[in-house]
Scaffold this motif. Structure first.
Motif, PDB file in Angstrom:
ATOM      1  N   ILE A 220     -35.424 -50.251 -11.008  1.00 60.78           N
ATOM      2  CA  ILE A 220     -36.523 -49.599 -10.312  1.00 60.78           C
ATOM      3  C   ILE A 220     -36.388 -48.092 -10.512  1.00 60.78           C
ATOM      4  CG2 ILE A 220     -37.628 -49.223  -8.071  1.00 60.78           C
ATOM      5  CD1 ILE A 220     -36.243 -51.880  -7.199  1.00 60.78           C
ATOM      6  N   ALA A 221     -37.478 -47.436 -10.860  1.00 62.66           N
ATOM      7  CA  ALA A 221     -37.515 -45.984 -10.964  1.00 62.66           C
ATOM      8  C   ALA A 221     -38.441 -45.445  -9.891  1.00 62.66           C
ATOM      9  CB  ALA A 221     -37.997 -45.552 -12.350  1.00 62.66           C
ATOM     10  N   VAL A 222     -37.973 -44.460  -9.136  1.00 66.79           N
ATOM     11  CA  VAL A 222     -38.776 -43.882  -8.063  1.00 66.79           C
ATOM     12  C   VAL A 222     -38.746 -42.362  -8.183  1.00 66.79           C
ATOM     13  CG1 VAL A 222     -38.263 -45.818  -6.529  1.00 66.79           C
ATOM     14  CG2 VAL A 222     -36.869 -43.736  -6.386  1.00 66.79           C
ATOM     15  N   ASP A 223     -39.755 -41.731  -7.586  1.00 63.21           N
ATOM     16  CA  ASP A 223     -39.761 -40.281  -7.479  1.00 63.21           C
ATOM     17  C   ASP A 223     -38.609 -39.872  -6.555  1.00 63.21           C
ATOM     18  OD1 ASP A 223     -40.426 -37.664  -6.141  1.00 63.21           O
ATOM     19  OD2 ASP A 223     -42.064 -37.750  -7.575  1.00 63.21           O
ATOM     20  N   PRO A 224     -37.712 -38.991  -6.989  1.00 66.17           N
ATOM     21  CA  PRO A 224     -36.529 -38.695  -6.170  1.00 66.17           C
ATOM     22  C   PRO A 224     -36.845 -37.999  -4.850  1.00 66.17           C
ATOM     23  CG  PRO A 224     -36.652 -37.221  -8.068  1.00 66.17           C
ATOM     24  CD  PRO A 224     -37.702 -38.272  -8.266  1.00 66.17           C
ATOM     25  N   ARG A 225     -38.014 -37.387  -4.729  1.00 70.04           N
ATOM     26  CA  ARG A 225     -38.344 -36.694  -3.487  1.00 70.04           C
ATOM     27  C   ARG A 225     -39.111 -37.573  -2.517  1.00 70.04           C
ATOM     28  NH1 ARG A 225     -42.173 -33.389  -0.905  1.00 70.04           N
ATOM     29  NH2 ARG A 225     -41.237 -31.634   0.209  1.00 70.04           N
ATOM     30  N   THR A 226     -40.041 -38.370  -3.039  1.00 67.02           N
ATOM     31  CA  THR A 226     -40.917 -39.138  -2.167  1.00 67.02           C
ATOM     32  C   THR A 226     -40.560 -40.616  -2.093  1.00 67.02           C
ATOM     33  OG1 THR A 226     -42.498 -39.644  -3.927  1.00 67.02           O
ATOM     34  CG2 THR A 226     -42.796 -37.565  -2.745  1.00 67.02           C
ATOM     35  N   GLY A 227     -39.800 -41.121  -3.057  1.00 63.64           N
ATOM     36  CA  GLY A 227     -39.506 -42.543  -3.100  1.00 63.64           C
ATOM     37  C   GLY A 227     -40.615 -43.379  -3.673  1.00 63.64           C
ATOM     38  N   ARG A 228     -41.678 -42.753  -4.152  1.00 61.90           N
ATOM     39  CA  ARG A 228     -42.790 -43.494  -4.743  1.00 61.90           C
ATOM     40  C   ARG A 228     -42.328 -44.239  -5.987  1.00 61.90           C
ATOM     41  NH1 ARG A 228     -47.376 -39.823  -6.848  1.00 61.90           N
ATOM     42  NH2 ARG A 228     -45.607 -39.191  -8.142  1.00 61.90           N
ATOM     43  N   GLU A 229     -42.694 -45.495  -6.100  1.00 65.11           N
ATOM     44  CA  GLU A 229     -42.273 -46.304  -7.242  1.00 65.11           C
ATOM     45  C   GLU A 229     -42.985 -45.861  -8.514  1.00 65.11           C
ATOM     46  OE1 GLU A 229     -43.029 -50.315  -6.134  1.00 65.11           O
ATOM     47  OE2 GLU A 229     -41.198 -50.510  -4.932  1.00 65.11           O
ATOM     48  N   LEU A 230     -42.209 -45.642  -9.555  1.00 69.27           N
ATOM     49  CA  LEU A 230     -42.736 -45.315 -10.871  1.00 69.27           C
ATOM     50  C   LEU A 230     -42.712 -46.521 -11.799  1.00 69.27           C
ATOM     51  CD1 LEU A 230     -40.987 -41.858 -11.393  1.00 69.27           C
ATOM     52  CD2 LEU A 230     -43.287 -42.291 -10.503  1.00 69.27           C
ATOM     53  N   ALA A 231     -41.724 -47.399 -11.617  1.00 68.33           N
ATOM     54  CA  ALA A 231     -41.634 -48.627 -12.412  1.00 68.33           C
ATOM     55  C   ALA A 231     -40.746 -49.615 -11.672  1.00 68.33           C
ATOM     56  CB  ALA A 231     -41.068 -48.346 -13.797  1.00 68.33           C
ATOM     57  N   VAL A 232     -41.131 -50.894 -11.722  1.00 68.48           N
ATOM     58  CA  VAL A 232     -40.339 -51.973 -11.125  1.00 68.48           C
ATOM     59  C   VAL A 232     -40.246 -53.077 -12.179  1.00 68.48           C
ATOM     60  CG1 VAL A 232     -40.132 -53.668  -9.282  1.00 68.48           C
ATOM     61  CG2 VAL A 232     -41.102 -51.401  -8.796  1.00 68.48           C
ATOM     62  N   LEU A 233     -39.035 -53.351 -12.654  1.00 67.75           N
ATOM     63  CA  LEU A 233     -38.832 -54.314 -13.729  1.00 67.75           C
ATOM     64  C   LEU A 233     -37.909 -55.431 -13.269  1.00 67.75           C
ATOM     65  CD1 LEU A 233     -38.149 -51.829 -16.671  1.00 67.75           C
ATOM     66  CD2 LEU A 233     -40.348 -52.775 -15.972  1.00 67.75           C
ATOM     67  N   ARG A 234     -38.320 -56.673 -13.500  1.00 71.48           N
ATOM     68  CA  ARG A 234     -37.437 -57.813 -13.286  1.00 71.48           C
ATOM     69  C   ARG A 234     -36.687 -58.037 -14.593  1.00 71.48           C
ATOM     70  NH1 ARG A 234     -41.996 -58.593 -10.521  1.00 71.48           N
ATOM     71  NH2 ARG A 234     -43.126 -59.446 -12.321  1.00 71.48           N
TER      72      ARG A 234
END
Length: 475
Positions: free
Chosen positions: A393-407
């Motif tokens: 999972i990649a998220v914005d480091p400040r807001t926690g918004r998801e940038l990518a979610v991979l199974r």
């Protein structure tokens, strides 16, 4: 007829094989390419599927995003692939490679083990931009390249270069380096990053050159100002000391064995004047092992910050420049990743991850996670690796918004402004921000880097790198 019926299973198989060989040799029909394509066909290593997925010649030693290309280092060669399509652009033999420069001016340094010199290649074409035949070691950064050449074992010259420059920015004398030929990025006396399974240690790519570097030479430490090339200090550590150069300061870390335990003291000095700037006692920087408090490791941290453990067992993030406590964890919390701006912390109950901003020491986001989740921070995203189920999972480091979610059970290999390279075995692939995310990725007009929510005052890092928690390295 009876002879044909009496062939049996083995006979029929032999007859079929002979028929296929005859048809293949005469050019009538050749099934072998199709069969091999079916056997060798790559299965998707992620769900949702990637923008592209390619099989490289060998298991990658490192993968780095360099502008519009992906540089894949293997055991005896290096290759470049298009970031947009995964198509191979060029390949050449090399025992080591390292990327320098920013998103707009990257270069690739390549060389051979036990052979002096290196070449700087254009990542898009593989054309040689600069060639050196004497260097015994090379350090690659986002905004500089450093190399060292030695006329004699005790007569060496350190040079700094712009990544695409043809003349050195400065040169400095060093009375030697580590013995032998050192190839790319040999260890200096700085900090060691936190690591985690399934996220490569070089996932963030090259960093900006620190304001000061500490070169260990014959038991002494030579502190070099990277802006001017001036050697500021030539220091001999004490018997119970370990020296480190972090955040523009020379740290003297003392570990004393007494009363069955280790007593620690950290004192930071201004290398230009030699004066002590700050001091903390009882702060364990995890430099010592359990046998007599011998310090064999660099302190943990990243860029200009340190990670220490206080007498109460709580982890803290310390500003290497002025010794401030930027963040103090609660009892039972565990730091997973840190840089100059943010920290990712596992909660005491091991059920969630917390994203914290160091400058204000506050929690910016919280998300559910397992007890074995790992994380890493890059200039463009915080990467989280989860198990059961395996996900990246990649998220914005400040807001926690998801940038990518991979199974996926693959590893995170490299992170860039617009996406991430993952890999499993010889398979590598590229995912753009937005894949599988519940929140849309940032629109194109927000710039090259994934930014926070609209209206935020946060700005992405520049090519010059971090200025430190107080902008002390820029001001």
């Amino acid at each position: 007829m009876c002879g044909v019926k009496g062939l049996g299973v083995r006979g029929w198989l032999l007859l079929g094989l002979i028929t296929v060989v005859v048809l293949t040799s005469t050019g009538v029909w050749n099934p072998f390419p199709a069969v091999w394509d079916w056997v060798d066909r790559s299965q998707p290593i992620s769900e949702p599927d990637l923008v592209w997925q390619q099989r490289v010649g060998g298991t990658p030693k490192s993968v780095t995003i360099a502008g519009d290309t992906v540089i894949v280092e293997q055991r005896t060669r290096v290759e470049a692939r298009s970031l947009a399509t995964g198509t191979q652009l060029w390949e050449r033999k090399a025992d080591w490679s390292a990327v320098a420069g920013g998103d707009r001016d990257p270069v690739v340094a390549v060389g051979k083990l036990l052979v002096k010199g290196y070449e700087l290649l254009d990542p898009g074409t593989g054309v040689v931009r600069r060639r050196d035949g004497d260097a015994v070691a090379v350090w690659t950064y986002r905004n500089a390249i450093l190399d060292v050449r030695c006329v004699e074992p005790t007569d060496c010259t350190l040079s700094a270069w712009d990544p695409r420059g043809t003349q050195p920015l400065w040169t400095a004398f060093l009375p030697g380096v580590h013995s032998g030929l050192l190839a790319d990025n040999p260890d200096l006396l700085g900090s060691r990053r936190l690591t985690t399974p399934r996220i490569d240690g070089g996932v963030a790519g090259p960093e900006s050159v620190p304001p000061l570097l500490g070169f260990p030479v014959d038991g002494r430490v030579h502190v070099v100002d990277t802006a001017t090339g001036r050697v500021l200090q030539n220091v001999q550590p004490g018997r119970e000391e370990r020296l480190a150069v972090i955040g523009g300061r020379l740290l003297r870390i003392t570990a004393t064995s007494r009363d069955g335990t280790c007593y620690f003291t950290v004192a930071a000095h201004d290398p230009a004047t030699g004066q002590e700037v700050w001091r903390r006692t009882g702060l364990n920087l995890r430099t010592a092992d359990y046998a007599g408090c011998v310090q064999r490791e660099d302190p943990q941290g990243a860029r200009n910050v340190l990670i220490g453990v206080g007498p109460d067992g709580r982890e803290a993030v310390i500003d290497g420049y002025d010794g401030r406590l930027l963040q103090v964890g609660a009892d039972g919390e565990k730091l997973l990743a840190v840089d100059d701006r943010y920290a990712v912390v596992r909660s005491a109950d091991k059920r969630s991850l917390l994203g914290r901003e160091l400058s204000v020491d506050r929690t910016r986001w919280t998300r559910a996670a397992g007890g074995k989740s790992g994380a890493a921070l890059t200039p463009y995203a915080a990467v989280i690796a989860e198990e059961k189920p395996s996900r990246l999972i990649a998220v914005d480091p400040r807001t926690g918004r998801e940038l990518a979610v991979l199974r996926t059970s693959a590893n995170a290999l490299a992170v860039g402004p617009t996406g991430m390279i993952i890999g499993e075995g010889r398979e590598i692939g590229y995912v753009r921000w937005g894949a599988g995310a519940t929140v849309p990725p940032p629109p194109p007009d927000e710039g090259d880097l994934p930014g926070p929510n609209p209206g935020s005052t946060w700005q992405p890092p520049s090519d010059e790198g971090s200025c430190g928690p107080k902008r002390e390295l820029c001001d």
